[in-house]
Design an enzyme around this catalytic site. Structure first.
Site, mmCIF file in Angstrom:
data_model
loop_
_atom_site.group_PDB
_atom_site.id
_atom_site.type_symbol
_atom_site.label_atom_id
_atom_site.label_comp_id
_atom_site.label_asym_id
_atom_site.label_seq_id
_atom_site.Cartn_x
_atom_site.Cartn_y
_atom_site.Cartn_z
ATOM 1 N N GLU A 129 0.851 -1.184 0.000
ATOM 2 C CA GLU A 129 0.000 0.000 0.000
ATOM 3 C C GLU A 129 0.893 1.243 0.000
ATOM 4 O O GLU A 129 1.853 1.295 0.773
ATOM 5 C CB GLU A 129 -0.897 0.033 1.238
ATOM 6 C CG GLU A 129 -1.894 1.172 1.155
ATOM 7 C CD GLU A 129 -2.860 1.227 2.348
ATOM 8 O OE1 GLU A 129 -2.781 0.381 3.249
ATOM 9 O OE2 GLU A 129 -3.684 2.139 2.351
ATOM 10 N N GLY A 269 3.348 2.247 11.033
ATOM 11 C CA GLY A 269 3.195 1.397 12.221
ATOM 12 C C GLY A 269 2.994 -0.062 11.841
ATOM 13 O O GLY A 269 3.572 -0.952 12.446
ATOM 14 N N ALA A 270 2.156 -0.289 10.826
ATOM 15 C CA ALA A 270 1.825 -1.661 10.452
ATOM 16 C C ALA A 270 0.998 -1.651 9.169
ATOM 17 O O ALA A 270 0.599 -0.590 8.701
ATOM 18 C CB ALA A 270 1.022 -2.330 11.564
ATOM 19 N N ASN A 273 -2.279 -6.355 5.427
ATOM 20 C CA ASN A 273 -2.343 -7.380 4.382
ATOM 21 C C ASN A 273 -3.232 -8.540 4.806
ATOM 22 O O ASN A 273 -3.146 -9.013 5.934
ATOM 23 C CB ASN A 273 -0.947 -7.932 4.119
ATOM 24 C CG ASN A 273 0.091 -6.844 4.067
ATOM 25 O OD1 ASN A 273 -0.005 -5.949 3.252
ATOM 26 N ND2 ASN A 273 1.052 -6.900 4.979
ATOM 27 N N GLU A 306 -5.238 -2.869 12.727
ATOM 28 C CA GLU A 306 -4.970 -3.693 11.531
ATOM 29 C C GLU A 306 -5.968 -4.842 11.456
ATOM 30 O O GLU A 306 -6.444 -5.185 10.378
ATOM 31 C CB GLU A 306 -3.537 -4.223 11.539
ATOM 32 C CG GLU A 306 -2.450 -3.159 11.693
ATOM 33 C CD GLU A 306 -2.572 -1.975 10.770
ATOM 34 O OE1 GLU A 306 -3.119 -2.118 9.656
ATOM 35 O OE2 GLU A 306 -2.137 -0.869 11.159
HETATM 36 N N1 B3K Z 1 -2.904 0.957 5.735
HETATM 37 C C1 B3K Z 1 -1.571 1.116 6.260
HETATM 38 C C2 B3K Z 1 -0.902 2.316 5.735
HETATM 39 C C3 B3K Z 1 0.038 2.068 4.648
HETATM 40 C C4 B3K Z 1 0.662 3.339 4.162
HETATM 41 C C5 B3K Z 1 1.590 3.168 3.069
HETATM 42 N N2 B3K Z 1 2.217 4.390 2.628
HETATM 43 C C6 B3K Z 1 -1.565 1.142 7.747
HETATM 44 C C7 B3K Z 1 -2.872 1.403 8.396
HETATM 45 O O1 B3K Z 1 -3.408 2.477 8.331
HETATM 46 O O2 B3K Z 1 -3.438 0.506 8.940
HETATM 47 ZN ZN ZN Z 2 -5.316 1.793 8.804
#
Ligand code: B3K
Ligand code: ZN
Length: 890
Positions: A129, A269-270, A273, A306
């Site tokens: 992402e 932070g995390a 996936n 997450e």
């Molecule tokens: N969705 C990811 C964020 C990724 C950002 C990449 N540039 C973390 C989160 O918001 O859960």
């Molecule tokens: Zn998020």
């Protein structure tokens, strides 16, 4: 790209078009080698039945890869049938439905951007992402293309015994030359940004969860062997989050296995996936000896965040990146309610609002301001912002509160059920809320399309003859880059009225009937509205914006007596805290006025009302200690800065310090008695109560240290050495480092050295050690930060280290970062330029403090601007840095 080349194009929401092709199935084989990693992809493509006109060419995204071969349905393409450049692979006249086979080469070991497939120490891992998958293979790398993935990973069995990807393990086995493979299949269609792969040598802890429909889920957390003893809290947090999502949202987990992998080098932070979350170690590892209370809470919140994405983001995903807040704002709202349930709701609310009001409001007032659903971007990585996350969460919170818990749950059920497996928009989310409630949220949706923080100017009058109280609310919002003139917002203002003997009943004129309610939500929709309350027999004090019911600034001319009354009497914890902050701010402003007119601050008196209010709080044994600690913490320098048009760095810092010193003197006995109650050697507990106890005791220690006596330095050092836990130990270290007292200065180097010697093997603790030094407000910190830049513990390419030293210095140490010499700005500029080439995402993020250059008077703004210009002149500037620097100077 180069600044001398054409400027990068902005992508516009209005240009959104459905994809020309869909990818039903994606088969990947990733063969990891020391020098080169080969990726072969077999994609089942077909024309999108709902797309516009047929296109003669189909462009797949791809960058930083070397193409070996490309074939359609097994037939290698001839040179006139395709072309490949730095950003894409273009197929000329592709068939309606076909299999595309590509073979490419990448070098993850050289990839320092931490996007795509890269190596964190010895571990191969991915971050896709938003647009990292295109660095792994050629693809339609956009969230509205959802595919079923099968992934085979091949690697050396000794160096990479562990091979993971999304979904369920289908097959694994040995190959020749000491290599082995594993094949994973994810039955859920997903966009490429949710793809993940891990290969390396990690150990794990394992646990189980039975969903409420009886599915047995295996839970695994993978870390380096030395960290196995720090995974328990993350695992407990995960199980709590899984149960909570079932109970609060009716959402169950949907695979047989859920895995978390922790790596040291991670931009955020995390990452959520599907079935294989990859985490920054900072958001997984926790044990009392190495981790502070804040660290424990962060692990719990991020693990939950997450996990919650499995529904709000993965099962229902975003149509395009303009919709990012659809998943992020909603998921932050979900994790904040979870944390509130796990700990103290008021403390959580206060923490969230503090962050919003300092950092998000500053973003909304600066050159990078953008709506919760932006209209355009140059680099989407720059839009993982406080506006998308935190303000987005506030917007969902307002909807939830406007609907009430039952209807909101109906709304989320409808949203999840209707859009399961789809890529949708914020409009779809609001439509579900409208449908279940019968309400019209057309005006409310301006929260998504208009940037900027609305200002509510509230005035009132009391009519004793009619027993009426009139409350007039006027809303306005300053222009932001995307929009000069704002339409009025739909703003819920939760409120009550306080009389001398307590809350007054709220009966709004025109509503008729009796009301015994003392709390209500006014819905402000016009530029100016007056609400008349009947049957009010005394001049009340309004309690406004209870629980911070809308992300706005509110101005009402409270007297200081009103504020002390609210502080002690309002039913809403947030309002009580906010009144304490307003009162403290007024007192600090008294000092600032004196400072700016050249007076000696030691001669200025702290308003006795603040001292007495604090004394009452400290003496009341029945009060929640967490609340007391929060109310006794003065507004931060960053928050005070955000309130000022022109930021007077020295005036803010010295005035706030002077008020702290005066309070330390006046309340010394109370602080001593609070501190005396604290036993920092007891076994650590992570309960809300224990956290509150530690935060109040350490606040007391902080005030006591301001008295500068040798006795208290010894007390502090004793705490440093004898604490059972990192919260108390780090707090003691920080007080010694920050104290200008001679007795502390003498001990400082020894204690810092002791800390480093003890913890040098724990990277996350070393981050704390760097952070403490970088944020020390005393003179000499700039030199120390420079020295630390070449310390073996500092790695200029590791995001955690950069955040701990450079970002902490430039965001959390105003008095030193804004040194009049301009050296702080130059130091930051150097890091931005170094990172620009290697890790543009982090480089762009580091720039944030410089974007505020217009808010600083005189020389400072010139010096800050000069750094932005220097950065923009870099010939090989990344899109990320270009966007932030150029918008800041525009
Ligand atoms: N969705 C990811 C964020 C990724 C950002 C990449 N540039 C973390 C989160 O918001 O859960
Ligand atoms: Zn998020």
């Amino acid at each position: 790209m180069s600044a001398r080349d054409a400027q990068p194009n902005a992508i516009q929401l209005k240009d959104y078009r459905a994809p020309d092709y869909l990818i039903d199935r994606t088969d990947l084989r990733v063969d990891i080698g020391d020098e080169v990693t080969q990726v072969s992809a077999d994609l089942a493509l077909r024309r999108n039945p709902s797309a516009d006109q047929p296109v003669p060419e189909l462009a797949l995204n791809g960058s930083d890869m070397h193409l070996i071969s490309v074939a359609i349905d097994g037939r290698p393409l001839e040179s006139h049938e395709f072309r490949v450049d730095e950003e894409s692979l273009v197929l000329i006249n592709p068939p309606e439905e076909f299999r595309l086979q590509t073979l490419g080469e990448i070098k993850p070991q050289l990839n320092k951007s931490l996007e795509g497939l890269y190596k964190s120490r010895t571990i191969y891992c991915t971050q896709c992402e938003a647009e990292g998958f295109r660095k792994i293979t050629w693809y339609l790398d956009r969230p509205d293309v959802m595919s079923e993935f099968t992934t085979t990973i091949v690697a050396d069995k000794t160096r990479c015994p562990l091979l993971l990807s999304n979904g369920n393990l289908l097959e694994e086995g040995d190959l020749e030359h000491g290599r082995h493979f594993a094949t994973w299949h994810d039955p859920h269609k997903k966009p490429a940004y949710l793809f993940a792969l891990v290969a390396g040598d990690l150990q794990h802890i394992t646990d189980h969860f039975t969903t409420r429909s009886g599915r047995e889920v295996t839970l695994k957390i993978y870390v380096e062997e030395k960290d196995l003893d720090k995974c328990g809290h993350a695992m407990e947090s995960l199980k709590h989050a899984m149960r909570w999502d079932e109970e609060r949202y009716g959402r169950e987990y949907d695979l047989d296995i859920f895995m978390i992998v922790a790596v040291d080098d991670f931009n955020m932070g995390a990452m959520e996936n599907k079935g294989l979350n990859i985490f920054n170690t900072a958001c997984v590892l926790a044990k009392p000896e190495t981790t502070t209370d804040t660290g424990f809470q962060r692990v719990e919140a991020v693990v939950a965040h997450e996990y919650f994405h499995n529904w709000s983001g993965n099962r229902v995903t975003c149509r395009d990146w303009f919709q990012l807040s659809l998943k992020e704002g909603f998921t932050v709202y979900r994790d904040s309610m979870f944390s509130a349930d796990m700990g103290s709701p008021t403390v959580k609310r206060v923490e969230d609002v503090s962050m919003l009001r300092t950092a998000q409001f500053a973003e909304d007032a600066g050159p990078m301001a953008h709506p919760v659903r932006p209209d355009s971007y140059i680099e989407i990585s720059n839009f993982y912002t406080l506006t998308i996350y935190e303000k987005g969460s506030e917007v969902v919170r307002m909807l939830a509160n406007l609907l009430g818990p039952e209807l909101f749950r109906k709304g989320t059920d409808l949203y999840f059920d209707r859009h399961d497996g789809q890529a949708v928009t914020t409009e779809d989310f609001v439509a579900a809320m409208e449908e279940v409630s019968g309400r019209d949220f057309t005006q409310f949706k301006r929260w998504y399309s208009q940037a900027g923080t609305p200002l509510l100017e509230v005035s009132d009058s009391y009519d004793a003859e009619q027993d009426e109280y009139h409350l007039t609310i006027r809303q306005s919002c300053r222009p932001t880059p995307e929009c000069g003139r704002k339409q009025p917002f739909h703003i819920p203002v939760a409120m009550g009225l306080l009389g001398a003997a307590g809350p007054l009943p709220l009966l709004l004129q025109g509503e008729g009937g009796d009301s015994s309610s003392t709390h209500r939500v006014l819905e402000v929709t016009e530029e100016e509205q007056t609400f008349t309350f009947e049957g009010i027999h005394e001049q009340p004090v309004p309690a406004l914006l209870r629980d911070f019911s809308a992300p706005v600034k509110l101005q009402y001319d409270y007297s200081r007596d009103n504020l002390t009354q609210l502080m002690s009497l309002d039913s809403d914890g947030f309002c009580r805290w906010d009144a304490s902050q307003q009162l403290a701010r007024r007192v600090i402003e008294d000092f600032m006025a004196a400072y700016l007119s050249g007076e000696d601050l030691t001669q200025v008196k702290v308003d006795a009302r603040l001292i007495e209010a604090y004394r009452t709080l400290l003496n009341d044994e029945h009060l929640d200690k967490a609340m007391v600690a929060l109310m006794l913490t003065l507004p931060s320098e960053a928050y005070i800065s955000e309130q000022m048009e022109q930021i007077e760095v020295e005036a803010i810092h010295h005035s706030r310090q002077a008020v702290r010193h005066a309070l330390a003197l006046e309340l010394e006995a109370e602080f001593r008695s609070v501190y005396a109650d604290h036993d920092y050697s007891v076994a650590y507990e992570v309960s809300a109560q224990a956290i509150a106890q530690r935060s109040l005791a350490n606040l007391a220690l902080e005030y006591l240290m301001l008295r500068q006596g040798p006795g208290v330095v010894a007390l502090c050092e004793q705490q440093y050495h004898q604490s059972s836990n990192m919260t108390d130990r780090l707090s003691a270290l920080t007080q010694i480092v920050n104290s200008p007292a001679h007795a502390a200065a003498e001990r400082k180097e020894d204690v810092l050295n002791d800390f480093y010697q003890r913890w040098q093997g724990e990277s996350l603790v070393v981050d704390q050690w760097l952070r403490v030094q970088a944020t020390c407000p005393l003179p000499g910190t700039m030199e120390r930060v420079r020295a630390l830049e070449s310390h073996p513990a500092f790695d200029p390419l590791n995001p955690n280290k950069i955040r701990a030293l450079v970002a902490a210095f430039s965001n959390g140490n105003a008095i030193n970062f804004h040194a009049t010499s301009g050296e702080g700005y130059e130091l930051l500029g150097n890091h931005v330029l170094r990172l620009n080439a290697e890790n543009p995402q982090i480089a762009a993020r580091l720039l944030t403090p410089l974007t505020r250059w217009r808010r600083y008077p005189g020389e400072r703004s010139e010096q800050m601007r000069a750094q932005l210009e220097r950065i923009l002149a870099e010939p090989k500037i990344s899109k990320d840095v270009y966007e932030v620097a150029s918008k800041s100077l525009a």
